[in-house]
Every structure is written in structure tokens, then in C-alpha cells.
Design a protein around this motif. Structure first.
Motif, mmCIF file in Angstrom:
data_model
loop_
_atom_site.group_PDB
_atom_site.id
_atom_site.type_symbol
_atom_site.label_atom_id
_atom_site.label_comp_id
_atom_site.label_asym_id
_atom_site.label_seq_id
_atom_site.Cartn_x
_atom_site.Cartn_y
_atom_site.Cartn_z
ATOM 1 N N LEU A 1 117.899 135.350 3.644
ATOM 2 C CA LEU A 1 118.886 136.357 3.279
ATOM 3 C C LEU A 1 120.093 136.335 4.214
ATOM 4 N N THR A 2 119.843 136.029 5.476
ATOM 5 C CA THR A 2 120.979 135.936 6.401
ATOM 6 C C THR A 2 121.933 134.841 5.941
ATOM 7 N N MET A 3 121.378 133.710 5.544
ATOM 8 C CA MET A 3 122.247 132.607 5.130
ATOM 9 C C MET A 3 122.961 132.939 3.812
ATOM 10 N N GLY B 1 123.870 135.568 -8.702
ATOM 11 C CA GLY B 1 124.787 136.712 -8.642
ATOM 12 C C GLY B 1 124.103 138.011 -8.254
ATOM 13 N N THR B 2 122.743 138.007 -8.255
ATOM 14 C CA THR B 2 122.029 139.231 -7.862
ATOM 15 C C THR B 2 122.395 139.585 -6.429
ATOM 16 N N LYS B 3 122.713 140.857 -6.231
ATOM 17 C CA LYS B 3 123.116 141.275 -4.879
ATOM 18 C C LYS B 3 121.854 141.521 -4.060
ATOM 19 N N THR B 4 121.670 140.758 -3.011
ATOM 20 C CA THR B 4 120.483 140.941 -2.167
ATOM 21 C C THR B 4 120.699 142.136 -1.241
ATOM 22 N N ARG B 5 119.582 142.630 -0.696
ATOM 23 C CA ARG B 5 119.675 143.802 0.189
ATOM 24 C C ARG B 5 118.834 143.554 1.424
ATOM 25 N N LYS B 6 119.381 142.820 2.337
ATOM 26 C CA LYS B 6 118.619 142.503 3.546
ATOM 27 C C LYS B 6 118.310 143.795 4.292
ATOM 28 N N ALA C 1 119.381 140.152 21.270
ATOM 29 C CA ALA C 1 118.287 139.867 20.338
ATOM 30 C C ALA C 1 118.619 138.598 19.584
ATOM 31 N N GLY C 2 117.591 137.841 19.282
ATOM 32 C CA GLY C 2 117.838 136.640 18.505
ATOM 33 C C GLY C 2 117.013 135.500 19.021
ATOM 34 N N ASP C 3 116.853 134.511 18.158
ATOM 35 C CA ASP C 3 116.050 133.376 18.578
ATOM 36 C C ASP C 3 117.003 132.229 18.869
ATOM 37 N N THR C 4 117.181 131.325 17.901
ATOM 38 C CA THR C 4 118.165 130.277 18.159
ATOM 39 C C THR C 4 119.577 130.834 17.999
ATOM 40 N N ASP C 5 119.727 131.784 17.097
ATOM 41 C CA ASP C 5 121.031 132.417 16.900
ATOM 42 C C ASP C 5 121.017 133.791 17.521
ATOM 43 N N GLU D 1 128.214 135.999 0.442
ATOM 44 C CA GLU D 1 128.433 137.450 0.480
ATOM 45 C C GLU D 1 127.227 138.219 -0.031
ATOM 46 N N GLY D 2 126.063 137.713 0.297
ATOM 47 C CA GLY D 2 124.835 138.430 -0.050
ATOM 48 C C GLY D 2 124.422 138.284 -1.504
ATOM 49 N N LYS D 3 125.071 137.397 -2.259
ATOM 50 C CA LYS D 3 124.668 137.263 -3.675
ATOM 51 C C LYS D 3 123.889 135.962 -3.867
ATOM 52 N N ILE D 4 122.843 136.032 -4.686
ATOM 53 C CA ILE D 4 122.051 134.824 -4.966
ATOM 54 C C ILE D 4 123.002 133.766 -5.528
ATOM 55 N N PRO D 5 123.054 132.582 -4.903
ATOM 56 C CA PRO D 5 124.023 131.575 -5.364
ATOM 57 C C PRO D 5 123.689 131.061 -6.756
#
Ligand code: MSP
Length: 684
Positions: free
Chosen positions: A365-367, A511-516, A662-666, A373-377
Motif C-alpha cells: 500500500l505504501t508503494m 482505480g479503487t482507492k486504498t486506505r492504508k 521509525a522505519g526499516d530500510t526506509d 496516489e493510493g489507487k489500485i493501478p
């Protein structure tokens, strides 16, 4: 006519002599998994659990509490019902053996057997164990102790009513031999057969004189007696069908049960007493009686006197309901004994869940957030079809195909009660997805416009795999499944028969808007003080949860860590981090610091040079936070630093401390202080 489209599953009904513990939770969670699965498969499910409220144990517990047995049961019953809500148990009914309708059915059956002369009165003399509520013969009792619980037995002589159980011995042996799914697992089946083929099955005393025990169901043909608690309790599996399902009595529809789940200690009462009672009543036998193993705690038998009885409420409050369900189901093969320890629990949460499905959802979801912009490609045309796909996206194709065949593999594990295998199959699919993400390196693709198609193929596939995984996870981890669907931005009706037909690829709409949202499974740090299993009643284990789900990590001394080639979730389970003492921890001096100025380190994408104030002194710190922050946005922030770290040079620039983020590699976020505090304040 046999109804192939129904599924009736039961747990034992639990004695209300005490509050529920992990053993009760275990059977009930396992039953819930099967109930949820068969509902998803479109079966009509009836899932029954409840309470065994009569008998000596309950009478004694009530006497100890100084209250009437019914009041005692009424007081304890909500503890079980509340726990089941807390554990997301989807039982269709909850029976209590003090229900009037249940008592009527027990009396009706007793009368029927008495009428058929399958119950008779006789003198009985033997060694009686009050705790186990049963007689033993002379040869069973060594040194005056019960062979089962090792408590003293007493010599009792009384008239009692007996059920002619012995006469069904051969029929029962034959039934077990003919139906290999009747007693499971195999080892238990052999045990029961071994006992039945080498010993003579006696008749069963099914009454207790009221003078000795008053808390029970009266025999309809002799009011001086109450029914033996097991005769009363076992009947619940059928009596419940008469009055608990909504609508009409359902015994025709649901009996025989598909599965009675029981613990290994009560297999004989089910496989022998109950089966012969059913034969005497001319009723069909259940399809399967499955006996699971027992839990010890930190390697020891769980008991009140040891003070190590695990309260499932505490585990849920500390680790979350799905993590607890996962642990119970994954830790040991169903049927074998297992050991609960908080250490093992935390290891599972961190290595299997936080690093596994939790991390996969979060990174996907972060990617998608960053690149779409948070939408399923949208899905590139024919991207997983044909030879080209095999060449371009072999790992995606593999992950997709292995998810589409997962359902067929899982059927067998569900049918065979192999909960740990179910979860293993699922976690290995999670690894497949992690692997293709790492291979395609979407973080690099995102920087190259010409790789847009590949990027959307990777991220769409990851999201669609997560959607499908949520369907299969649902029986075991219903809240996680719902959260995955929510975060993917889709409405999934998990009450509908989603697994009736084969799962289809591609139902996730572009196009579905994800909600992380928050991490599914925040990592848990090991407790340094008391633990649940060492009997904390009030104190919950000290844990520090990193809400980012990635761990709090110093970043100033780590110049641009290379992108890992192996994702966290495909690495072998990390070794348990060594615990440190409070003294060791206190050596680290953490202080707040106010950022006075910030500038990028030339030729570095990541490093930012900070001038910070600690109140009485100023320091220079080089921090690897440049991918996340622009220098200007940092000025004025109050952050947390490790103040007593030996200075080090990064790209030739001295860093006099280390910033916490906070974070791991990023880097995902800097640790800041919410309230106004002076720069240089100690952090503990
Ligand atoms: N009331 C009877 C069952 C009647 S069913 C018609 C009874 N009740 S119980 O409360 O004592 O036990 C209920 C279940 O808890 C049993 O299946 C038993 O095996 C299980 N467990 C009790 N301690 C356990 C563990 N330590 N570990 C796993 N299960 C355990 O028996």
C-alpha cells in the motif's frame, strides 16, 4: 436422507467450576475456524458451544463461593460468553445444561432407555473419586489413590442405575473399524480400539443418589436420584438442536454431527459412552470425534495450584485476537500437545505476522500510495497471459497461479484438521509475493517512466494476491482478513459463500482507492518484567510496540543502506533478539534536541547535516533521513537523539550523536515529542 450440504460442529461444554482458560479457548477457536470455512463454502453451518453446569465439580465450586449453584453458574456463564465474543467466535448457539428444554430432553431419553430396559438398578460398591466423579475397581486403585488424578478415593456402596453399555462393545468395535474418520487422529483411534478389543466393557452407572449429590437432573423414574453428569452433558449435542436453532427444531437437519472436537482426556466419554448411548437410542453416530492435545505453560502442566493458568483475555489484550488465534493454530499440529510461552507467542507475532502478511500489506500500500496516489493501478493488457508473461513476469505468474490453486490444497488441510499446515501454505504464498516484489524492485521502477507498465503489473498483482489471501485467511484470522479488505478499499461480504466457487483472478478493480491504516501486527519487543504465563493477574507484560510495524531504528550512522535482496518476510525467522537488562538500557542516554538548521550532504541522497541544540550545548548530527524529509521541513522540530554515542564520520562529516526514527530500510517517521519540552531533556 444424508444432508451433504450442512456442517454441524461442537465443542465440549465447559464446566463452570472456574473461569475459562487457554485450553477452552483452543477447542473453541479450532471449531470456529471450521465453522467459518464451511460457511464460506456455502454449507449450512450450526456451531454449538456451551456450559456443563451440573455435577459435583460445579456444586463444590458454588459451595466454596458460598452461593447457590444456579447463582454460581449465572455468575460465571458471561465470562465464557464474553470471552467468545472477544476471540471472534461465531457460534450459532450457546447451550447451558440448566436450560429447561435441555433437562426435558435428558429426561425423555432416560425414560426411553428405561422403557427399553436398557437402564436397570443394582447395588454397587467401589472406590469413588470425587474429583473425577467416577468409580474405580479394586485393581485400578493403588495406595488408595485415583489412578487418574492421584487424589484419595473413598469406598462407596450404594444402589444406582446402570446403562447397559457393555452389550454394545462388539458393535462399537465394528463401527470404529469400518469408519476410519470416526475417531481422529489415527493414534487416538488405535488407542480406543486397543482398549475395546482387549478389555471387557462394563455397564455405566448413570445416577447419583441425591443424598450425595443434589445438583443434577432428576431421574424421571426415581426422584431420589439425579443423572450422572456425563449422561446429562453428552445429550447436549442433540438437545440443543431441539430448541436453539432459530426457526424449527433442527435435529433432522443437523444430526448426526459432522465433528465433535474434544480434548484427549474426554475422548473415552465421547467415543465410548456417547456412541453406545446413541446406539441404544437408535440414533446415528457422529461422523468424526477429533481429540486434540493439551497445552502446557512454559513446559509445565497448567494448574491453579501452580498459579500458571493462562487467562485468554490477557493474551488477547496484550497481543491481539488474531495473533492469539494464529499462535494456537500454528504452533502445534492439531492433535499433539503444545507448550505456551510468551516468548513463543512474541516470536510468532514478529517473525510470522509482522514480517509476513503485515509487512506485505504495508509495503504494497505504501508503494501504491507513492506511485498511484493510493489507487489500485490499472492492469497492463494481457500482462499475466501467454508466453510473453512467462518470460517477463515469471514470478508474478507463479504467485498468481499458486494462489489460484491454493483453495484446492487447503480443502484437504481443512478436512484433516491440519490447521498448522493451512497457515504454512498461506505464509508460503505471502513469501512468493514478497519475492516477486523484491525481484522487480518497484522502488526503482517508480523512478523510470519507461517502466510504468511493469510497475503497475507488480503492484496490481501484489494487491490482488492480498485480496485472495484475505479470503483464505478469514477462517483463521477473521479480523485480519477484514482489515486487509478495508485497507485495499474493497467491501467484502465475508458472511457470503465466497469460497463456494473457485476464486477468480482480477476481481480487484483498478482505480479503487486504498486506505492504508495502522500496521496489522505491530512488532512486539520482549518483556523484561513479569509475563502473563508467570501468573500476572493484573500486570500485563511490559511491551513496547512500534506502531509503524517496522521497529524503531537509529538512522544517523547508517549511510544509505543498500536495498535488501531478500525481503524480511522471506528470510528465515530471525533469531530471538537477546534481552538486555535495565542497567544495560540505562547506559544509553536519550535526550531531546531542537533542530536549529539542516542541509543536505553534497552527493548523498540520504544524508542531512543537522545542527541541534541540547539546551546547554550545540551538536552536529548527520542523519540518513534525506529521502523522507526536505531540510527546511525539519528546522524547529524537537526530536530524540542518542546523546552518548561515540562520534563517527559519515562521508567525511563528523556526527556527534544519532537521530531516532521509525522505519526499516526506509525511514518512515522521526521520533518527535508531542508536548513542549526543553531541548536537552532526558528521555527514558
Ligand atoms: N464438561 C466436560 C465436557 C463435557 S462435553 C459433553 C469437561 N469440561 S472441562 O471444562 O473440564 O474441559 C473442557 C475441555 O477443556 C476438554 O476438552 C479438555 O480437554 C480441555 N482442556 C482442559 N485443559 C486443557 C489444556 N491444558 N490444554 C488443552 N485443552 C484442555 O471436561
Amino acid at each position: 436422507m444424508k444432508n451433504e450440504n450442512k456442517f454441524y460442529i461442537t465443542t465440549p461444554i465447559y464446566y463452570v467450576n472456574d473461569v475459562p482458560h487457554i485450553g477452552h479457548a483452543y477447542t473453541t477457536v479450532a471449531a470456529d475456524v471450521l465453522a467459518r470455512y464451511w460457511r464460506l463454502r456455502g454449507h449450512e453451518v450450526f456451531f454449538l458451544t456451551g456450559l456443563d453446569e451440573h455435577g459435583q465439580k460445579v456444586q463444590q465450586a458454588a459451595a466454596k463461593a458460598g452461593i447457590d449453584p444456579q447463582a454460581h453458574c449465572d455468575k460465571l456463564a458471561p465470562q465464557f460468553e464474553n470471552l467468545w465474543r472477544k476471540l471472534s467466535i461465531s457460534n450459532d448457539a450457546f447451550i447451558r445444561t440448566t436450560d429447561v428444554q435441555h433437562k426435558q430432553v435428558v429426561q425423555q431419553y432416560l425414560q426411553e432407555l428405561f422403557g427399553k430396559q436398557l437402564i436397570y438398578k443394582a447395588d454397587y460398591s467401589g472406590w469413588y473419586c470425587t474429583f473425577d466423579e467416577r468409580f474405580w475397581t479394586e485393581k485400578d486403585v493403588a495406595d488408595g489413590l485415583c489412578p487418574d488424578c492421584k487424589r484419595p478415593v473413598e469406598k462407596l456402596s450404594e444402589h444406582n442405575y446402570f446403562f447397559k453399555m457393555g452389550q454394545y462393545q462388539d458393535r462399537l468395535i465394528e463401527h470404529i473399524k469400518k469408519h476410519d474418520r470416526f475417531i481422529r487422529p489415527e493414534s487416538r483411534r488405535n488407542e480406543v480400539l486397543g482398549f475395546l478389543t482387549t478389555q471387557t466393557l462394563g455397564d455405566l452407572s448413570i445416577s447419583r443418589p441425591k443424598s450425595r449429590l443434589s445438583w443434577g437432573i432428576e431421574l424421571p423414574f426415581d426422584t431420589n436420584y439425579v443423572t450422572y453428569v456425563w449422561f446429562d452433558a453428552l445429550v447436549n449435542y442433540i438437545s440443543a438442536l431441539e430448541y436453539l436453532p432459530r426457526g424449527n427444531p433442527a435435529s433432522n437437519r443437523f444430526w448426526p454431527a459432522n465433528v465433535h472436537l474434544v480434548g484427549k482426556d474426554i475422548l473415552t466419554t465421547h467415543a465410548v459412552y456417547w456412541s453406545t448411548m446413541l446406539m441404544a437410542l437408535d440414533l446415528p453416530l457422529p461422523e468424526t470425534i477429533f481429540a486434540h492435545g493439551w497445552w502446557t505453560v512454559d513446559g509445565e502442566k497448567m494448574s491453579k495450584s501452580r498459579g500458571n493458568v493462562i487467562d485468554p483475555n490477557k493474551i488477547v489484550e496484550t497481543y491481539g485476537v488474531d495473533a492469539f488465534r494464529y499462535f494456537l493454530l500454528r504452533e502445534v499440529p492439531f492433535g499433539q500437545d503444545g507448550d505456551f510461552s510468551e516468548h513463543a507467542m512474541i516470536r510468532r507475532v514478529n517473525s510470522d505476522l509482522a514480517n509476513g502478511i503485515g509487512n506485505l500489506l504495508s509495503r504494497t500500500l505504501t508503494m501504491i500510495d507513492r506511485s498511484y496516489e493510493g489507487k489500485i493501478p490499472s492492469v497492463p493488457q494481457n500482462y499475466l497471459v501467454g508466453k510473453l508473461a512467462e518470460e517477463n513476469y515469471p514470478l508474478l505468474v507463479h504467485a498468481r497461479n499458486s494462489l489460484l490453486t491454493l483453495g484446492n490444497q487447503l480443502v484437504y488441510s481443512f478436512q484433516d484438521f491440519e490447521f498448522n499446515n493451512l497457515l504454512l501454505h498461506i505464509t508460503s504464498r505471502v513469501s512468493d509475493v514478497d519475492t516477486f516484489i523484491d525481484q522487480h524492485k518497484p522502488w526503482n521502477l517508480a523512478k523510470d517512466q519507461s517502466k510504468r507498465e511493469e510497475l503497475s503489473a507488480v503492484l496490481y498483482t501484489a494487491a490482488e494476491c492480498l485480496r485472495i489471501l484475505s479470503l483464505y485467511l478469514y477462517p483463521m484470522m477473521p479480523n485480519t482478513a477484514k482489515s486487509i479488505a478495508d485497507q485495499l478499499g474493497i467491501a467484502v461480504d465475508f458472511d457470503s459463500p465466497l469460497l463456494k466457487a473457485n476464486v477468480k483472478w482480477g476481481e480487484l478493480q483498478s482505480g479503487t482507492k486504498t486506505r492504508k491504516a495502522a500496521a496489522l501486527f505491530p512488532r512486539v519487543e520482549f518483556a523484561t518484567s513479569d509475563s502473563i504465563s508467570r501468573g500476572i493477574k493484573e500486570k500485563v507484560a511490559v511491551r513496547k510496540i512500534d506502531l509503524s510495524g517496522k521497529g524503531v531504528k537509529p538512522v544517523s550512522d547508517t549511510p544509505a543502506p543498500p536495498q535488501p535482496t531478500t525481503p524480511a518476510s522471506t528470510m528465515p525467522a530471525p533469531a530471538t533478539p537477546p534481552q538486555i537488562t535495565i542497567d544495560e538500557f540505562m547506559k544509553v542516554q536519550l535526550r531531546t534536541a531542537k533542530i536549529l538548521s539542516a542541509e543536505r550532504v553534497p552527493k548523498s541522497e540520504k544524508l542531512i547535516k543537522l545542527q541541534v541544540s541540547l539546551g546547554d550545548e550545540q551538536r552536529q548530527i548527520v542523519a540518513g533521513i534525506g529521502k523522507k524529509y526536505e531540510p527546511d521541513a525539519l528546522v524547529g522540530k524537537t526530536i530524540v537523539i542518542v546523546a552518548n554515542l561515540k562520534p563517527a564520520k559519515l562521508m567525511g562529516i563528523e556526527s556527534q550523536g544519532m537521530v531516532l526514527a521509525a522505519g526499516d530500510t526506509d525511514v518512515r517517521g522521526l521520533l518527535t515529542i508531542q508536548e513542549e519540552v526543553d531541548a536537552g531533556t532526558k528521555v527514558k
